[in-house]
Design an enzyme around this catalytic site. Structure first.
Site, PDB file in Angstrom:
ATOM      1  N   HIS A  57      39.127  44.370  42.652  1.00 33.50           N
ATOM      2  CA  HIS A  57      39.283  44.640  43.927  1.00 33.50           C
ATOM      3  C   HIS A  57      40.979  45.266  44.795  1.00 33.50           C
ATOM      4  O   HIS A  57      41.652  45.555  45.588  1.00 33.50           O
ATOM      5  CB  HIS A  57      38.926  43.078  44.624  1.00 33.50           C
ATOM      6  CG  HIS A  57      38.351  42.090  44.935  1.00 33.50           C
ATOM      7  ND1 HIS A  57      38.666  41.604  44.537  1.00 33.50           N
ATOM      8  CD2 HIS A  57      37.473  42.950  44.330  1.00 33.50           C
ATOM      9  CE1 HIS A  57      36.867  41.115  44.768  1.00 33.50           C
ATOM     10  NE2 HIS A  57      36.277  41.444  44.304  1.00 33.50           N
ATOM     11  N   ASP A  80      38.043  31.658  56.504  1.00 37.56           N
ATOM     12  CA  ASP A  80      37.046  31.825  55.190  1.00 37.56           C
ATOM     13  C   ASP A  80      36.786  30.955  54.308  1.00 37.56           C
ATOM     14  O   ASP A  80      37.928  29.916  53.916  1.00 37.56           O
ATOM     15  CB  ASP A  80      38.068  33.476  54.892  1.00 37.56           C
ATOM     16  CG  ASP A  80      37.150  33.890  53.240  1.00 37.56           C
ATOM     17  OD1 ASP A  80      35.878  32.487  52.474  1.00 37.56           O
ATOM     18  OD2 ASP A  80      37.245  34.997  51.662  1.00 37.56           O
ATOM     19  N   THR A  85      35.767  33.656  46.168  1.00 37.68           N
ATOM     20  CA  THR A  85      34.659  32.530  45.517  1.00 37.68           C
ATOM     21  C   THR A  85      34.872  32.776  43.986  1.00 37.68           C
ATOM     22  O   THR A  85      33.766  32.052  43.459  1.00 37.68           O
ATOM     23  CB  THR A  85      33.644  33.250  45.665  1.00 37.68           C
ATOM     24  OG1 THR A  85      33.514  34.746  46.089  1.00 37.68           O
ATOM     25  CG2 THR A  85      33.499  33.204  47.551  1.00 37.68           C
ATOM     26  N   SER A 139      42.800  35.698  45.595  1.00 32.47           N
ATOM     27  CA  SER A 139      42.708  34.715  46.828  1.00 32.47           C
ATOM     28  C   SER A 139      43.599  35.124  48.056  1.00 32.47           C
ATOM     29  O   SER A 139      45.125  35.607  46.981  1.00 32.47           O
ATOM     30  CB  SER A 139      42.039  33.641  46.921  1.00 32.47           C
ATOM     31  OG  SER A 139      42.672  32.497  46.592  1.00 32.47           O
ATOM     32  N   GLU A 180      33.231  34.340  57.657  1.00 30.02           N
ATOM     33  CA  GLU A 180      32.069  35.362  56.609  1.00 30.02           C
ATOM     34  C   GLU A 180      31.024  34.882  56.414  1.00 30.02           C
ATOM     35  O   GLU A 180      29.748  36.049  56.566  1.00 30.02           O
ATOM     36  CB  GLU A 180      33.602  34.713  55.473  1.00 30.02           C
ATOM     37  CG  GLU A 180      32.576  35.915  54.404  1.00 30.02           C
ATOM     38  CD  GLU A 180      33.569  35.783  53.332  1.00 30.02           C
ATOM     39  OE1 GLU A 180      33.900  34.718  52.786  1.00 30.02           O
ATOM     40  OE2 GLU A 180      33.447  37.468  52.383  1.00 30.02           O
ATOM     41  N   ILE A 221      35.703  29.678  52.101  1.00 28.16           N
ATOM     42  CA  ILE A 221      36.343  29.659  50.257  1.00 28.16           C
ATOM     43  C   ILE A 221      36.422  31.134  50.684  1.00 28.16           C
ATOM     44  O   ILE A 221      35.747  32.191  49.727  1.00 28.16           O
ATOM     45  CB  ILE A 221      35.046  29.234  49.646  1.00 28.16           C
ATOM     46  CG1 ILE A 221      34.721  27.766  49.638  1.00 28.16           C
ATOM     47  CG2 ILE A 221      35.920  29.541  47.919  1.00 28.16           C
ATOM     48  CD1 ILE A 221      33.729  27.222  49.004  1.00 28.16           C
ATOM     49  N   ASP A 222      37.872  31.190  50.477  1.00 25.35           N
ATOM     50  CA  ASP A 222      37.964  33.003  49.978  1.00 25.35           C
ATOM     51  C   ASP A 222      38.715  32.577  48.497  1.00 25.35           C
ATOM     52  O   ASP A 222      38.920  32.025  47.688  1.00 25.35           O
ATOM     53  CB  ASP A 222      39.142  33.373  50.675  1.00 25.35           C
ATOM     54  CG  ASP A 222      40.065  34.645  50.412  1.00 25.35           C
ATOM     55  OD1 ASP A 222      39.556  35.354  50.155  1.00 25.35           O
ATOM     56  OD2 ASP A 222      41.161  34.528  50.424  1.00 25.35           O
ATOM     57  N   LYS A 281      48.147  33.949  46.761  1.00 26.79           N
ATOM     58  CA  LYS A 281      48.838  34.814  46.931  1.00 26.79           C
ATOM     59  C   LYS A 281      49.809  35.153  47.699  1.00 26.79           C
ATOM     60  O   LYS A 281      50.758  35.110  47.548  1.00 26.79           O
ATOM     61  CB  LYS A 281      48.303  36.619  46.583  1.00 26.79           C
ATOM     62  CG  LYS A 281      46.953  36.288  45.427  1.00 26.79           C
ATOM     63  CD  LYS A 281      47.056  38.188  44.761  1.00 26.79           C
ATOM     64  CE  LYS A 281      45.815  38.514  45.973  1.00 26.79           C
ATOM     65  NZ  LYS A 281      44.351  38.060  45.027  1.00 26.79           N
ATOM     66  N   ASP A 290      30.208  27.306  50.184  1.00 19.83           N
ATOM     67  CA  ASP A 290      30.570  28.180  50.830  1.00 19.83           C
ATOM     68  C   ASP A 290      29.883  27.912  51.884  1.00 19.83           C
ATOM     69  O   ASP A 290      31.360  27.686  53.353  1.00 19.83           O
ATOM     70  CB  ASP A 290      30.886  29.525  50.890  1.00 19.83           C
ATOM     71  CG  ASP A 290      31.019  30.998  50.663  1.00 19.83           C
ATOM     72  OD1 ASP A 290      32.090  30.552  51.646  1.00 19.83           O
ATOM     73  OD2 ASP A 290      31.487  31.235  50.184  1.00 19.83           O
ATOM     74  N   ARG A 315      47.694  45.062  47.853  1.00 17.37           N
ATOM     75  CA  ARG A 315      46.480  45.513  47.547  1.00 17.37           C
ATOM     76  C   ARG A 315      46.629  46.856  48.082  1.00 17.37           C
ATOM     77  O   ARG A 315      46.004  47.104  49.413  1.00 17.37           O
ATOM     78  CB  ARG A 315      46.194  44.446  48.754  1.00 17.37           C
ATOM     79  CG  ARG A 315      44.576  44.272  48.899  1.00 17.37           C
ATOM     80  CD  ARG A 315      44.327  42.766  49.870  1.00 17.37           C
ATOM     81  NE  ARG A 315      43.050  42.453  49.935  1.00 17.37           N
ATOM     82  CZ  ARG A 315      42.082  42.272  49.805  1.00 17.37           C
ATOM     83  NH1 ARG A 315      42.381  41.760  48.378  1.00 17.37           N
ATOM     84  NH2 ARG A 315      40.446  41.980  49.768  1.00 17.37           N
ATOM     85  N   ASP A 350      40.117  37.671  55.469  1.00 21.15           N
ATOM     86  CA  ASP A 350      40.572  38.072  54.045  1.00 21.15           C
ATOM     87  C   ASP A 350      42.626  37.757  54.306  1.00 21.15           C
ATOM     88  O   ASP A 350      43.341  37.695  53.263  1.00 21.15           O
ATOM     89  CB  ASP A 350      40.442  39.116  53.084  1.00 21.15           C
ATOM     90  CG  ASP A 350      38.957  38.459  52.570  1.00 21.15           C
ATOM     91  OD1 ASP A 350      38.805  37.610  52.352  1.00 21.15           O
ATOM     92  OD2 ASP A 350      37.281  39.318  52.968  1.00 21.15           O
TER      93      ASP A 350
HETATM   94  N1  PPS Z   1      35.314  45.782  46.388  1.00 21.41           N
HETATM   95  C1  PPS Z   1      36.265  44.571  47.271  1.00 21.41           C
HETATM   96  N2  PPS Z   1      37.676  45.616  47.041  1.00 21.41           N
HETATM   97  C2  PPS Z   1      38.550  44.491  47.993  1.00 21.41           C
HETATM   98  N3  PPS Z   1      38.609  43.347  47.835  1.00 21.41           N
HETATM   99  C3  PPS Z   1      36.954  42.922  48.285  1.00 21.41           C
HETATM  100  C4  PPS Z   1      35.820  44.254  47.700  1.00 21.41           C
HETATM  101  N4  PPS Z   1      35.027  43.210  47.408  1.00 21.41           N
HETATM  102  C5  PPS Z   1      35.690  41.736  48.199  1.00 21.41           C
HETATM  103  N5  PPS Z   1      36.591  41.653  48.923  1.00 21.41           N
HETATM  104  C6  PPS Z   1      37.168  40.579  49.215  1.00 21.41           C
HETATM  105  O1  PPS Z   1      38.431  39.706  48.410  1.00 21.41           O
HETATM  106  C7  PPS Z   1      38.345  38.730  48.833  1.00 21.41           C
HETATM  107  C8  PPS Z   1      38.883  38.484  47.520  1.00 21.41           C
HETATM  108  O2  PPS Z   1      40.256  38.441  46.716  1.00 21.41           O
HETATM  109  P1  PPS Z   1      40.890  38.847  46.046  1.00 21.41           P
HETATM  110  O3  PPS Z   1      40.744  40.452  46.030  1.00 21.41           O
HETATM  111  O4  PPS Z   1      42.762  38.831  46.384  1.00 21.41           O
HETATM  112  O5  PPS Z   1      41.259  37.895  44.406  1.00 21.41           O
HETATM  113  S1  PPS Z   1      40.226  38.221  43.842  1.00 21.41           S
HETATM  114  O6  PPS Z   1      40.998  38.845  43.198  1.00 21.41           O
HETATM  115  O7  PPS Z   1      38.571  39.080  44.273  1.00 21.41           O
HETATM  116  O8  PPS Z   1      40.145  36.739  43.441  1.00 21.41           O
HETATM  117  C9  PPS Z   1      36.615  38.273  48.918  1.00 21.41           C
HETATM  118  O9  PPS Z   1      36.963  37.253  49.316  1.00 21.41           O
HETATM  119  P2  PPS Z   1      35.624  36.402  49.023  1.00 21.41           P
HETATM  120  O10 PPS Z   1      34.450  36.237  49.136  1.00 21.41           O
HETATM  121  O11 PPS Z   1      35.916  35.353  50.770  1.00 21.41           O
HETATM  122  O12 PPS Z   1      35.760  35.896  47.804  1.00 21.41           O
HETATM  123  C10 PPS Z   1      36.928  39.572  49.423  1.00 21.41           C
HETATM  124  O13 PPS Z   1      36.226  39.446  50.890  1.00 21.41           O
HETATM  125 MG    MG Z   2      37.451  36.560  51.150  1.00 20.41          MG
END
Ligand code: PPS
Ligand code: MG
Length: 603
Positions: free
Chosen positions: A484, A385, A390, A508, A323, A387-388, A511, A297, A525, A537
């Protein structure tokens, strides 16, 4: 203001220092020994100019005379006492407090090469061309036979230095003398090219100024001079913690106007990430161990910002909303992670070969903090981002490196690298690849449409969202992570709309990419209440979708507003689909939300 000389070689190096005749003061030594790992800091006097090099394979003979196989200064003693290095030797050259209040410096191979060396400015670090320079590569093994200097002193009798063509052949043409004594007649030779290719930032022949001189505002910029800057890393790529950034997303160029496509020259650079393959293969890291992903990351963030800074015109100010920041890494207990990040980043740069740059640990921390910008409604800001997704990354599923450019609060370009997404449609395979080429790079420039190409660099192809107008035929994407997204709400929306297919759950912003090329029709979402969406994001993903002809809005049908800083302050959720389906989708969303609110607070 100081010079810090560090020996990262696995052998002792004896630095030699020569002050120029016109220097107002000398450094406090003209020669000393540095054991492996040792360093020495010296004050850098105002206006000093001179050169510094490393002597190798030195010893004192029975008569008490000190001599070195390379870089010897002929003094017969440890200190050089005003004597210059006998070529071949890699030289670091400085003129402090020169014209315009600038320090000038370079690493020169004009007098040949004897060991890898790097000069890194530290502290003030301002100025158009204030950057590390040097020659990271060990050229002794690769030196053309006619230039190679062998020595019995070297273990195994290999080369210990590599002469310049001028020294080896003495001709005016190679030495830029006589009729060749000016930049128009003295051109690069096959020999100087050998040095230039290996070390593009170092001087390779006398008139190589354009790409080889660096300048920093004098102020309190200090300089680190490092011998063998990459230690074992150059050789041990892939071993150790086994992380290698392979492949590459093509990013960048921030020409003052967002000229369409100028930022996607073929093969530009890095950020492809193959790290997780190694994580999975190594098998030793437990899933709970977050450190590999943490290293990847931060590493990704540093590399992207490096490329952006290197490719951006020097005059434009650099602002990035990303990030990660360095706070965690500055804490006690983070030393090992910082070490691993430093190694990963330097290995990646050496491997890629585009830049001869070396990051110290301090450099790593400050590079990460390049991403601390708050963004906002005015000016231009990169949004990253690194690494989106993670969690997907750790699982070996989908993740993305997502970069966008904001201009006056609007997203004007976006790049989405999805190393695990197949280049062809994923259909209904729930994110798995359908067996064809893997690794998709989406990109979009405002007003110019969206494209996809392979991460390995196939020609780009225009993409567009699907043209389904009957929800019965539609499928929808949502987060892989149940936490999420509110799945009872998304399920109810799909049902109201008449969607038959089960949700396609992938991690991530992949999608957004998949939606933009028509793999599915809808993205829903709906995070839990209180979750604040971050701009990184959604910035890159949303422009890829809108430029592919789709729409991305909040649950009330409003465009996403990227001008408010690091967060996207919005109401309820984010939805994306094509223009045909949006009206009925919005209605279904609003009905489902109303229903849920009523259920939550019955009369
Ligand atoms: N509680 C909650 N609710 C919604 N979203 C959140 C939450 N926590 C984190 N995140 C953010 O979601 C990013 C990951 O994207 P997605 O949710 O689309 O994918 S995944 O299902 O988590 O794999 C993820 O990105 P990365 O942290 O870069 O991986 C987060 O920014
Ligand atoms: Mg992200």
């Amino acid at each position: 203001k100081t010079f810090t000389v560090t020996n990262n070689c696995g052998y002792t190096v004896w630095p030699g220092i020569l002050s120029a005749g016109n220097s107002p003061a000398a450094l406090d030594s003209t020669g000393f020994a540095l054991a492996p790992g040792e360093s020495r800091t010296m004050p850098a006097p105002h206006g000093w100019s001179g050169r510094l090099w490393g002597r190798t394979f030195c010893s004192t003979d029975p008569a008490g005379r000190f001599a070195c196989a390379t870089g010897d200064c002929g003094s017969g003693r440890l200190d050089c006492a005003g004597n210059a290095a006998k070529p071949p030797a890699t030289l670091a050259e400085f003129t402090l407090d020169g014209s315009g209040g600038m320090d000038f410096y370079d690493v020169s191979l004009v007098d040949g090469y004897n060991l890898p060396m790097l000069v890194t400015p530290r502290g003030g670090v301002t100025g158009e061309n204030c950057a590390p320079t040097g020659c990271m590569v060990d050229l002794n093994g690769k030196c053309p036979a006619e230039l190679s200097v062998a020595s019995p002193a070297a273990a195994g009798g290999g080369g210990v230095a590599c002469k310049s063509a001028c020294e080896a052949f003495g001709s005016a043409q190679y030495c830029c003398s006589g009729e060749y004594g000016n930049p128009n007649t003295c051109r690069p030779s096959a020999y100087s090219q050998f040095f230039k290719n290996a070390c593009p930032r170092a001087y390779s022949y006398a008139y190589d100024d354009a790409t080889s001189t660096f300048t920093c505002a004098s102020g309190d910029t200090s300089y680190d001079i490092t011998f063998c800057p990459s230690t074992a890393s150059v050789k041990s790529v892939g071993s150790d913690h086994g992380m290698v950034y392979a492949g590459g997303a093509q990013l960048v160029s921030s020409s003052p106007r967002v000229a369409a496509k100028t930022w996607l020259p073929p093969g530009v650079i890095v950020v492809g990430v193959a790290v997780q393959k190694d994580i999975l293969q190594s098998g030793v890291q437990s899933k709970a161990d977050q450190s590999p992903v943490t290293v990847a990351d931060y590493g990704s963030q540093i590399l992207v910002s490096l490329v952006l800074k290197m490719e951006a015109p020097a005059s434009s100010s650099f602002s990035m909303v990303a990030e990660e920041d360095s706070e965690e890494l500055r804490k006690e207990g983070a030393e090992e992670i910082l070490e691993n990040i430093t190694e990963l980043v330097n290995e990646t740069i050496v491997d890629d070969g585009t830049y001869s740059i070396y990051f110290s640990k301090e450099g790593i921390l400050s590079a990460i903090d390049d991403g601390k910008s708050e963004g906002g409604p005015s000016g231009r800001h990169w949004v990253l981002d690194p690494i989106d997704g993670t969690k997907g990354f750790l699982r070996g599923d989908q993740y993305a490196i997502a970069l966008a450019l904001l201009d006056e609060g609007k997203v004007v370009l976006g790049v989405l690298a999805c190393p695990n997404l197949s280049l062809g449609s994923i259909g209904n395979l729930n994110g798995g690849s359908s067996g064809d080429q893997v690794g998709a790079l989406f990109s979009a420039t405002i007003g110019c449409g969206a494209e996809v190409e392979s991460l390995q660099g196939s020609p780009a192809q225009k993409i567009s969202v699907c043209s389904i107008d009957n929800p019965v035929e539609a499928s929808f994407f949502e987060s892989y992570e149940g936490a999420h997204s509110l799945r009872d709400l998304t399920g109810s929306i799909a049902e109201k709309l008449g969607v038959q297919a089960p949700p396609v759950r992938i991690d991530s912003q992949a999608k957004y990419g998949a939606l933009a090329r028509g793999d599915g029709a809808i993205y829903l979402r709906f995070p839990h209440k209180g979750y604040r969406e971050k701009i990184w994001d959604h910035a890159a993903g949303s422009i890829v979708v809108t430029e592919a002809g789709g729409l991305v809005t909040d649950a009330s049908g409003n465009d996403l507003d990227f001008s408010k800083g690091r967060f996207l302050d919005l109401d309820t959720g984010i939805i994306a689909t094509n223009k045909q389906l949006m009206p009925s989708l919005l209605k279904a969303v609003q009905d489902a939300i109303k229903e849920q609110n009523q259920a939550a607070s019955p009369l």
